[in-house]
Structure formats: C-alpha cells, structure tokens
Design an enzyme around this catalytic site. Structure first.
Site, mmCIF file in Angstrom:
data_model
loop_
_atom_site.group_PDB
_atom_site.id
_atom_site.type_symbol
_atom_site.label_atom_id
_atom_site.label_comp_id
_atom_site.label_asym_id
_atom_site.label_seq_id
_atom_site.Cartn_x
_atom_site.Cartn_y
_atom_site.Cartn_z
ATOM 1 N NE ARG A 215 -3.274 2.991 0.865
ATOM 2 C CZ ARG A 215 -4.064 3.633 0.027
ATOM 3 N NH1 ARG A 215 -4.346 3.098 -1.155
ATOM 4 N NH2 ARG A 215 -4.574 4.802 0.337
ATOM 5 C CG HIS A 217 -1.548 5.894 3.512
ATOM 6 N ND1 HIS A 217 -2.887 5.578 3.370
ATOM 7 C CD2 HIS A 217 -1.496 6.918 4.396
ATOM 8 C CE1 HIS A 217 -3.612 6.378 4.141
ATOM 9 N NE2 HIS A 217 -2.780 7.201 4.766
ATOM 10 C CB CYS A 220 -3.919 12.099 5.429
ATOM 11 S SG CYS A 220 -5.447 13.062 5.625
ATOM 12 N N GLY A 259 -1.798 16.311 1.606
ATOM 13 C CA GLY A 259 -2.641 17.117 0.724
ATOM 14 C C GLY A 259 -2.410 16.851 -0.753
ATOM 15 N NE ARG A 260 -5.659 15.394 -4.848
ATOM 16 C CZ ARG A 260 -6.710 16.042 -4.362
ATOM 17 N NH1 ARG A 260 -7.355 15.554 -3.321
ATOM 18 N NH2 ARG A 260 -7.145 17.151 -4.922
ATOM 19 C CB THR A 281 -10.815 17.837 -3.192
ATOM 20 O OG1 THR A 281 -9.412 17.843 -2.912
ATOM 21 C CG2 THR A 281 -11.106 16.725 -4.193
ATOM 22 C CG ASP A 293 -2.178 13.507 -7.109
ATOM 23 O OD1 ASP A 293 -1.220 13.847 -6.388
ATOM 24 O OD2 ASP A 293 -2.706 12.383 -7.051
ATOM 25 N NE ARG A 295 -1.112 11.844 -4.189
ATOM 26 C CZ ARG A 295 -2.005 10.879 -3.962
ATOM 27 N NH1 ARG A 295 -1.926 10.156 -2.868
ATOM 28 N NH2 ARG A 295 -2.959 10.656 -4.840
ATOM 29 C CE LYS A 321 -1.770 6.160 -4.114
ATOM 30 N NZ LYS A 321 -2.246 5.666 -2.802
#
Length: 363
Positions: A215, A217, A220, A259-260, A281, A293, A295, A321
């Site tokens: 995962r 992640h 947050c 926050g992405r 969002t 996004d 990220r 992802k």
C-alpha cells in the site's frame, strides 16, 4: 577543498531565503528574473521593486487564472503574468474568491524562467504566486556583482532541474514496533538526499518479498492522526494494516506528501475553500494555484528497490499509482481494490475522486 555539495547548497539556501520572504534571482543564458513569494511579501520590498522598474508582474498558474476569469482563453499555457501597479493588487489576487465582480486585467504571456519561480515556491509549500521583474545585466559576472551588493542569492536554472531530479534516499534506522492489532511489525525510516524529507516502510508480518502486497499511502495529518471525517485516509490506512495482518503480511509505504503533495497548510486552505464556498477538492486546489495531484511516487519505487522488491501487488483504487510505479521500474502483478468507507461528510469528496481524479470505484 569543498566540504559540501555546492549545487545542492545553493538551492537550499535559495529555498530558505524564499521562505523568509526574500527575493532571489533565477537566471539562464543571459536571461534573468528577480522574484519573491507573494504570500509573505512585505510592502517595503514591493517598493524596492518599483525602483527597479514599473513593469512588475505576478506569475500565476493557468488553472488558478481559469477560475479567476472565464473570459480568457488560456489554451495550453501553464503560467501567465498579471501586471500590477501597487501593493494592494497583491491582496486582491490572494483574496479574489472573497470578492464580487473581481476584474482581471493586464494578462501577459509568461517568460521561460517563470516556471522555475513557481517550482521553487511549490518546493517551499508556499502558494504558487511569484512577484517577478525582469532584470538586465551585461553578463553573469555583472549579475553576480549586483547580487553581492544587494545581498541577493542567485540560482541557475540547471541547478533547480538537477535538484528536483535527484531522488536518491538512504536508510536512517530500522526498529520493531508493536501495534494494537499486530505485534510483528518493523518500521524503516528513509531520508531523501536533497530535501531531507523522511518516508517510511512499515512492514507488517512476514510478507513474500517476491510479490508482496503493498500500500502506497501519502501522509494525511487530519485523517491519519485526527481521524477527520472529511476524507477516507484513516480508514484506508487501517484497513490496509488489518488486511495485511489477517493474511501473509505486507508493506505500507508511508510518504511525506500531505494534501496530495501541496502540504498540510495548503490542504487546510483548500478545506476552508471547500467548507466556506462549496468547492470540491479539485477546484479548491486549482483556486490556490495547484494541480489536481502534485504527488510523485518515485520515492515509493526507490524504497521498494532498496528492499530488493521489483514486483508487487498494489493495494489501491488509484490507477495513477500503477502507472507511476511502473514508470519507475516496479512491475504491478495485480491491483487489489481497497474498500471505500463513506459517511455523510466525505461522500462528495469520494465521488470527486471517482468522477474527476480517475479513481476506480470498488465493486
């Protein structure tokens, strides 16, 4: 003899100056801009800009401009300049969403170096709004002399590019950890070479390192720690831990990109826009000047490679992802759905992820 990486040091010194509200020069091939962060700009610095030139601009991202005016065709441009005349204009741009009938004027095309000013602001997690003036120098030597006389740091475009592209990280420490629902856990802390951010590999049970369940992640604070009802992050994290605990184990890569990718403060600003003005969002992020996004999952891929893992089963509803990890050399054997938990407060947020961010709704 040099005891430090000069290029790395120059960027990090520049970032420190930007965070303090100081201006810096970015240059490349006889092109020069002087810029500072609009968000924390003092009026006396603005007045000094006016001494240099009457042509003062705010560099703004296209997605923010698109929300500020519906009448201007942004095309494929990513940035624009707004010419401004006085310090009060900056407050108007920062707080335009609070005003009625706000008019955008003097929109100009951006210069090539403006992109790097915005990039540096995003690295500092300040709002991507840059106060910019174009500078003219006979050559780089003359520019460096001016910077020395005015106590201004200068930064070459290539230094910024190299800084952003260096994604190396190293292991800091490893320790066992006892969780309430799983006693066989270890945490490995990794630190990036260039911005010193820390990311974590949380190893649950005894995963099969040939094809582990993983995962990825993103941190947050409001969800993972405060158990906010406005998102599903807490449930995603703890459901992943439970799934790995109840099977053969797995690995959670906990990345420091709240926050992405826009940072905690900007995420809270986006929350405020959502709560007070009923934006979703995606639109809230855009109104602040950010992408949907921000990220980057390169650090997740690099941590897996540090663990000698190149094939995984990925626990996610986000196809981005999958694409990103495969782009960085990790083969996704299988995508495993993660059940989404709705409540009356996060339903619209989750629907936005499905409808606007490309997430796949679990069956």
């Amino acid at each position: 003899m040099t005891f430090y990486n000069k290029e790395k040091n120059s960027v990090e010194r520049a970032l420190s100056e930007i965070r303090r509200g100081m201006p810096i020069i970015v240059f490349d091939h006889n092109s020069y801009i002087l810029f500072a962060a609009v968000e924390i700009l003092e009026e006396d610095l603005f007045e000094k800009y006016k001494i240099i030139t009457s042509n003062i601009y705010v560099v703004i991202t296209a997605n923010k401009l698109q929300h500020m005016t519906k009448d201007y065709d942004i095309g494929k441009e990513k940035f624009f300049r707004l010419q401004i005349d006085n310090f009060e204009d900056l407050s108007d741009i920062l707080n335009w969403h609070k005003q009625q009938n706000y008019q955008i004027q003097n929109i100009k095309k951006h210069k090539a170096l403006d992109e790097y000013a915005i990039s540096l602001l995003k690295m500092t997690e300040l709002l991507p709004l840059a106060l910019v003036v174009d500078m003219e120098f006979k050559n780089d030597v003359a520019m460096q002399k001016w910077c020395s006389e005015n106590d201004v740091i200068y930064l070459k475009k290539s230094n910024i590019i190299n800084y952003k592209q260096n994604n190396d990280l190293y292991e800091v420490c490893k320790t066992p950890l006892l969780l309430s629902n799983c006693k066989e856990v270890s945490v490995i802390v990794y630190r990036t070479i260039y911005n010193s951010k820390e990311h974590y590999a949380i190893i649950i049970g005894k995963p099969d390192y040939n094809e582990p369940l993983v995962r990825v992640h993103s941190s947050c604070y409001t969800g993972d720690l405060l158990k906010s009802l406005s998102c599903d992050c807490y449930n995603q994290l703890h459901d992943a831990i439970a799934m790995m605990t109840n099977t053969d184990g797995g690995i959670i890569l906990y990345l420091n990109q709240d926050g992405r990718g826009i940072g905690l403060i900007n995420k809270l600003r986006a929350y405020s826009l959502q709560m007070n003005y009923k934006f979703d969002t995606v639109d809230a992020n855009a109104m602040l000047g950010f992408d949907d996004d921000e990220r980057d999952f390169v650090h997740a891929a690099n941590i897996l490679k540090k663990l000698d893992i190149v094939k995984i089963c990925l626990l996610t509803n986000n196809p981005k992802k999958v694409i990103e990890l495969e782009r960085y050399g990790i083969k996704i054997i299988k995508r495993v759905e993660l059940i989404t938990q709705y409540n009356q407060y996060n339903d619209s947020y989750i629907q936005t992820k499905f409808k606007r961010l490309g997430h796949i709704e679990p069956k």
